[in-house]
Design a protein around this motif. Structure first.
Motif, short mmCIF file in Angstrom:
data_model
loop_
_atom_site.label_atom_id
_atom_site.label_comp_id
_atom_site.label_asym_id
_atom_site.label_seq_id
_atom_site.Cartn_x
_atom_site.Cartn_y
_atom_site.Cartn_z
N ARG A 110 29.61 -31.62 -7.18
CA ARG A 110 30.31 -31.12 -8.37
C ARG A 110 29.67 -29.81 -8.78
O ARG A 110 28.44 -29.72 -8.93
N GLU A 111 30.49 -28.81 -8.95
CA GLU A 111 29.97 -27.50 -9.32
C GLU A 111 29.47 -27.51 -10.77
O GLU A 111 30.14 -28.04 -11.67
N ARG A 112 28.29 -26.97 -10.97
CA ARG A 112 27.73 -26.90 -12.32
C ARG A 112 28.54 -25.95 -13.17
O ARG A 112 28.97 -24.89 -12.72
N GLU A 113 28.74 -26.33 -14.42
CA GLU A 113 29.32 -25.39 -15.36
C GLU A 113 28.33 -24.26 -15.62
O GLU A 113 27.13 -24.49 -15.73
N THR A 114 28.85 -23.05 -15.69
CA THR A 114 27.97 -21.90 -15.87
C THR A 114 27.96 -21.48 -17.33
O THR A 114 28.99 -21.23 -17.93
N ALA A 115 26.78 -21.46 -17.89
CA ALA A 115 26.60 -20.98 -19.26
C ALA A 115 26.24 -19.50 -19.22
O ALA A 115 25.74 -19.00 -18.21
N PRO A 116 26.49 -18.78 -20.31
CA PRO A 116 26.11 -17.36 -20.31
C PRO A 116 24.61 -17.18 -20.12
O PRO A 116 23.81 -17.94 -20.66
N ASP A 117 24.24 -16.21 -19.29
CA ASP A 117 22.84 -15.86 -19.14
C ASP A 117 22.44 -14.98 -20.32
O ASP A 117 23.10 -13.97 -20.60
N ARG A 118 21.38 -15.35 -21.01
CA ARG A 118 20.97 -14.63 -22.21
C ARG A 118 19.65 -13.91 -21.99
O ARG A 118 18.71 -14.48 -21.45
N PHE A 119 19.62 -12.66 -22.43
CA PHE A 119 18.40 -11.88 -22.43
C PHE A 119 17.72 -12.02 -23.79
O PHE A 119 18.35 -12.39 -24.78
N PHE A 120 16.45 -11.69 -23.83
CA PHE A 120 15.68 -11.94 -25.04
C PHE A 120 16.16 -11.13 -26.23
O PHE A 120 15.95 -11.50 -27.39
N ASP A 121 16.84 -9.98 -25.97
CA ASP A 121 17.30 -9.13 -27.06
C ASP A 121 18.72 -9.45 -27.51
O ASP A 121 19.33 -8.70 -28.27
N GLY A 122 19.25 -10.59 -27.07
CA GLY A 122 20.57 -11.02 -27.50
C GLY A 122 21.70 -10.64 -26.59
O GLY A 122 22.84 -11.10 -26.78
N GLN A 123 21.44 -9.80 -25.60
CA GLN A 123 22.49 -9.43 -24.66
C GLN A 123 22.83 -10.61 -23.77
O GLN A 123 21.98 -11.45 -23.47
N GLU A 124 24.09 -10.70 -23.35
CA GLU A 124 24.52 -11.78 -22.49
C GLU A 124 25.16 -11.22 -21.23
O GLU A 124 25.79 -10.17 -21.26
N LEU A 125 24.97 -11.95 -20.13
CA LEU A 125 25.62 -11.62 -18.88
C LEU A 125 26.52 -12.79 -18.56
O LEU A 125 26.08 -13.81 -18.04
N GLY A 126 27.79 -12.69 -18.94
CA GLY A 126 28.70 -13.81 -18.79
C GLY A 126 29.02 -14.08 -17.34
O GLY A 126 29.24 -13.17 -16.55
N ALA A 168 13.51 -2.16 -23.73
CA ALA A 168 14.22 -2.73 -24.88
C ALA A 168 13.35 -2.72 -26.13
O ALA A 168 13.86 -2.67 -27.26
N LEU A 169 12.01 -2.75 -25.92
CA LEU A 169 11.08 -2.72 -27.05
C LEU A 169 10.67 -1.30 -27.43
O LEU A 169 9.81 -1.11 -28.29
#
Length: 366
Positions: free
Chosen positions: A345-361, A149-150
């Motif tokens: 209680r199931e945890r709410e899932t937040a988007p996983d974020r990569f350092f370059d701004g990409q997200e894995l929803g 990515a760099l």
């Protein structure tokens, strides 16, 4: 009657749920007894599961996927029935590389993967020689993602090689390695021995990366016997206990024992608290959620990402790899077991974020 389950582990911080479940009685509360078997390599641990020497094991998150793709000697099909930990890796650099990076103005803040990566690339004298504990691991995938990515053209400019974690500090000290990416406590061991300095936590590259899973043979996961379900519940309770700050002192003492990690409790506390000593100069940095034991469900999106990354890197069919990968992460089975726990209680899932701004929803159906 109590059922005994043999479980394999490696001496790493993220073996903590297994160790805590056995030492604090979470296994016995579920009517089982965990018989922990220490291994000395990831391939040995994989084979112990494949050939039935243990029922289950702490396993690299990429290992069931790699096996499904026929990589790394393969063996019996494997399945991930729980996530034991997220993140917990560190990237460390040799003293020579660290000195060149400091001379160029890098401050080792541990919170800027872009600046850290560019400084590392600039400090290299030829291809970067970086050690990981296993070729098919989150360590390797984080490195490839981060460096490419760099703009570093892999593989021509990076030599990622497999080195057992206990030998990494010696490799740095001997000038045979420029950097390492490894689970704790082995990065801190490199600092303590004067072999190197910590550059970055894995969570700075991808916050939420599944690091270790509970791996079993796929046929056992298919059968879904009650003892395995009991183990999943026991390990979930252990993860909740580990997530309580008041448990940290006891957890450090348990893990430090000669049967387990066999390192000073103070070094273990660095990882569990997130207060990392970055160099022999004694400087420290705080990394919130350096390692997390509470994100317990395997997610199809994580498996798919691992499968696609392996396929792209190794020239395999990406669609087929994605399908095979998803089948190894048993999300529905895990959720079915946990929902039977009173008060769960199931945890709410937040988007996983990569350092370059990409997200894995992620969604709760993953």
């Amino acid at each position: 009657m109590t059922t005994t389950l043999q479980m394999g582990f490696l001496p790493l911080i993220d073996a903590a749920p297994l160790i805590v479940a056995a030492e604090m009685g979470f296994d016995r509360a579920e009517g089982i007894a965990l018989d922990l078997r220490r291994a000395h390599s990831w391939s040995a641990l994989r084979d112990m599961v494949s050939f039935g020497q243990v029922t289950a094991a702490q396993m690299l998150s990429a290992m069931p996927v790699a096996t499904a793709l026929g990589l790394g000697g393969a063996g019996a099909p494997l399945a991930a029935v729980a996530v034991l930990s997220t993140n917990g890796e560190v990237i460390g650099v040799s003293k020579a590389i660290a000195a060149r990076m400091r001379e160029a103005g890098h401050t080792f803040g541990l919170n800027d993967p872009d600046a850290a990566g560019r400084a590392l690339i600039a400090a290299a004298r030829g291809p970067l020689r970086i050690a990981v504990p296993f070729p098919f691991s989150m360590h390797a995938e984080l490195l490839y993602y981060w460096l490419t990515a760099l703009g570093l053209p892999a593989p021509a400019s990076v030599d990622i090689r497999t080195v057992p974690p206990p030998l990494m500090a010696a490799g740095l000290a001997a000038g045979e390695l420029d950097a390492i990416c490894v689970g704790e406590p082995w990065g801190s061991v490199a600092v303590e021995t004067g072999a190197g300095a910590l550059l970055l936590p894995g969570s700075a590259i991808w916050a939420g990366a599944p690091e270790k899973v509970l791996g079993v043979r796929a046929d056992l996961a298919d059968a879904n016997p009650e003892p395995l379900r009991a183990a999943i519940r026991a390990l979930w309770h252990a993860g909740q206990w580990l997530s309580d700050r008041q448990s940290r002192t006891t957890a450090c003492e348990l893990l430090a024992g000669s049967r387990y990690l066999d390192v000073p409790a103070e070094i273990i506390d660095r990882a569990l608290s997130g207060h990392l000593t970055i160099s022999g100069r004694g400087k420290s940095r705080h990394v919130p959620k350096f390692v997390d034991f509470s994100r317990y469900a395997p997610h199809a999106a994580h498996a798919a990402w691992i499968g696609e990354r392996l396929a792209a890197r190794l020239g395999l069919d990406r669609t087929a790899a994605r399908t095979a990968a998803i089948a190894t992460y048993r999300s529905d089975q895990n959720r079915d077991v946990l929902q039977a726990i009173p008060g769960y209680r199931e945890r709410e899932t937040a988007p996983d974020r990569f350092f370059d701004g990409q997200e894995l929803g992620l969604t709760t159906s993953d």
